[in-house]
Design an enzyme around this catalytic site. Structure first.
Site, PDB file in Angstrom:
ATOM      1  N   ASP A  26       7.060   7.555   2.362  1.00  0.00           N
ATOM      2  CA  ASP A  26       8.186   7.376   1.440  1.00  0.00           C
ATOM      3  C   ASP A  26       9.474   7.982   2.006  1.00  0.00           C
ATOM      4  O   ASP A  26       9.438   8.965   2.737  1.00  0.00           O
ATOM      5  CB  ASP A  26       7.845   8.024   0.096  1.00  0.00           C
ATOM      6  CG  ASP A  26       8.717   7.504  -1.041  1.00  0.00           C
ATOM      7  OD1 ASP A  26       9.446   6.514  -0.835  1.00  0.00           O
ATOM      8  OD2 ASP A  26       8.665   8.097  -2.140  1.00  0.00           O
ATOM      9  N   HIS A  43      13.777   1.018   6.877  1.00  0.00           N
ATOM     10  CA  HIS A  43      12.420   0.470   7.019  1.00  0.00           C
ATOM     11  C   HIS A  43      12.072   0.268   8.490  1.00  0.00           C
ATOM     12  O   HIS A  43      10.931   0.463   8.904  1.00  0.00           O
ATOM     13  CB  HIS A  43      12.282  -0.835   6.245  1.00  0.00           C
ATOM     14  CG  HIS A  43      12.436  -0.646   4.754  1.00  0.00           C
ATOM     15  ND1 HIS A  43      11.715   0.293   4.060  1.00  0.00           N
ATOM     16  CD2 HIS A  43      13.251  -1.243   3.845  1.00  0.00           C
ATOM     17  CE1 HIS A  43      12.069   0.259   2.776  1.00  0.00           C
ATOM     18  NE2 HIS A  43      13.007  -0.665   2.625  1.00  0.00           N
ATOM     19  N   LEU A 137      -9.811   4.523  16.408  1.00  0.00           N
ATOM     20  CA  LEU A 137      -9.195   4.786  15.101  1.00  0.00           C
ATOM     21  C   LEU A 137      -9.094   3.496  14.277  1.00  0.00           C
ATOM     22  O   LEU A 137      -8.707   2.452  14.796  1.00  0.00           O
ATOM     23  CB  LEU A 137      -7.783   5.351  15.325  1.00  0.00           C
ATOM     24  CG  LEU A 137      -6.910   5.534  14.080  1.00  0.00           C
ATOM     25  CD1 LEU A 137      -7.433   6.661  13.205  1.00  0.00           C
ATOM     26  CD2 LEU A 137      -5.459   5.808  14.480  1.00  0.00           C
TER      27      LEU A 137
HETATM   28  C1  IPE Z   1       5.348   4.164  -2.904  1.00  0.00           C
HETATM   29  O1  IPE Z   1       6.706   4.433  -2.772  1.00  0.00           O
HETATM   30  C2  IPE Z   1       4.992   2.911  -2.171  1.00  0.00           C
HETATM   31  C3  IPE Z   1       5.100   2.960  -0.703  1.00  0.00           C
HETATM   32  C4  IPE Z   1       5.402   4.022   0.006  1.00  0.00           C
HETATM   33  C5  IPE Z   1       4.827   1.715  -0.057  1.00  0.00           C
HETATM   34  P1  IPE Z   1       7.786   3.975  -3.862  1.00  0.00           P
HETATM   35  O2  IPE Z   1       9.085   4.457  -3.372  1.00  0.00           O
HETATM   36  O3  IPE Z   1       7.629   2.533  -4.120  1.00  0.00           O
HETATM   37  O4  IPE Z   1       7.283   4.787  -5.137  1.00  0.00           O
HETATM   38  P2  IPE Z   1       8.086   5.277  -6.421  1.00  0.00           P
HETATM   39  O5  IPE Z   1       8.775   4.079  -7.000  1.00  0.00           O
HETATM   40  O6  IPE Z   1       9.072   6.303  -5.952  1.00  0.00           O
HETATM   41  O7  IPE Z   1       7.046   5.854  -7.311  1.00  0.00           O
HETATM   42  C1  IPE Z   2       9.131   3.717   1.416  1.00  0.00           C
HETATM   43  O1  IPE Z   2      10.506   4.047   1.433  1.00  0.00           O
HETATM   44  C2  IPE Z   2       8.900   2.307   1.896  1.00  0.00           C
HETATM   45  C3  IPE Z   2       8.538   1.353   0.837  1.00  0.00           C
HETATM   46  C4  IPE Z   2       8.292   1.647  -0.397  1.00  0.00           C
HETATM   47  C5  IPE Z   2       8.449  -0.041   1.228  1.00  0.00           C
HETATM   48  P1  IPE Z   2      11.463   3.715   0.201  1.00  0.00           P
HETATM   49  O2  IPE Z   2      12.086   2.387   0.456  1.00  0.00           O
HETATM   50  O3  IPE Z   2      10.732   3.848  -1.068  1.00  0.00           O
HETATM   51  O4  IPE Z   2      12.536   4.860   0.368  1.00  0.00           O
HETATM   52  P2  IPE Z   2      13.261   5.632  -0.805  1.00  0.00           P
HETATM   53  O5  IPE Z   2      12.191   6.230  -1.662  1.00  0.00           O
HETATM   54  O6  IPE Z   2      14.109   4.636  -1.538  1.00  0.00           O
HETATM   55  O7  IPE Z   2      14.075   6.667  -0.096  1.00  0.00           O
HETATM   56 MG    MG Z   3      10.459   5.443  -2.329  1.00  0.00          MG
END
Ligand code: IPE
Ligand code: IPE
Ligand code: MG
Length: 246
Positions: A26, A43, A137
């Protein structure tokens, strides 16, 4: 990067090495925002970090690494962001996942791939096929994955088998249910890591994480390093797991 000064500071025990680590990757969006870049740049940086962490996981001798790449809820994001993530996925399925397979890494996808574009589904099936013979792995990519959706799909399948007389209600033990999940055959993760300072499960591995240890760190996923992974394993190795016993 600040943590690199800690390199080598976390002596790990080989005997207490977890077999399976799961990561909620995240913070890509916030990483990009801090730099005044579009979310998709976050990303892309995150995908590059994944590449490094897969190598680090091999070096640590893990057997399984599960990474949360796209949740069943992530479709709620803008079309532009979803498209950017899917395009990155296409690129990575084509390039580095194949490269890792040459290194004996196995790959599969957990989650409902039916909602993904047909060409991506095809690439996934190809990689899973190529992976079959590998013994290194095992990387499980969670794509269009949600713990509740996984349980729903498993229950639907079990109900269908009951209706057809192929499964009896009394046969539905915990092991039997686990066998209907996307993670069938994979041991539960001993350790779940979440980056970016958020401290919640966000629908990840709801069944499988019943007794996992959780490790949260403030680092945004694109900045996560091998040293941070070692720090998480070190923390895990110094915890006492009780499983409800005394
Ligand atoms: C969880 O992150 C999903 C992934 C890392 C793919 P999100 O950013 O989507 O989760 P919330 O919305 O903060 O709970
Ligand atoms: C995690 O990073 C990747 C996905 C959920 C696809 P985020 O896109 O959720 O990044 P933040 O949480 O907005 O910083
Ligand atoms: Mg996120």
């Amino acid at each position: 990067m600040a943590l690199e000064k800690d390199a080598g500071r976390f002596p790990l025990s080989a005997e207490k090495m977890p077999k399976h680590i799961a990561i909620i990757m995240d913070g890509n969006g916030r990483w990009a925002k801090k730099r005044g870049l579009p979310r998709k740049a976050g990303h892309k940086a995150g995908a590059e970090t994944l590449e490094k962490i897969i190598s680090a996981a091999r070096e640590l001798g893990l057997e399984h690494l599960t990474v949360y790449a796209f949740s069943t809820e992530n479709w709620k994001r803008s079309q532009e962001e979803v498209d950017a993530i899917m395009n990155l996925l296409r690129q990575y399925l084509k390039n580095y996942f194949k490269k890792f397979i040459k290194d004996d890494v196995r790959m599969d996808v957990i989650g409902d791939i039916n909602r993904l574009d047909a060409d991506i589904q095809k690439q996934i099936m190809e990689i899973e096929q190529l992976s079959k013979e590998k013994t290194g792995l095992f990387v499980h990519i969670a794509l269009n994955y949600g713990g509740r959706d996984e349980l729903r799909r498993a229950m639907t399948k079990m109900a269908q088998e009951v209706v057809e007389g192929r499964l009896l209600p009394e046969e539905m033990t915990e092991d039997c249910i686990a066998g209907y999940l996307d993670t069938a055959g994979t041991p539960d993760p001993e350790l779940v890591i979440r980056t970016s300072g958020e401290e919640r499960i966000s629908n990840f591995l709801l069944w499988q994480a019943a007794y996992s240890e959780f490790y949260f760190c403030d680092t945004l996923w694109p900045d996560f390093t091998k040293t941070e992974l070692e720090k998480a394993v070190f923390a895990y190795q110094n915890r006492e797991r009780r499983f409800g016993g005394r």
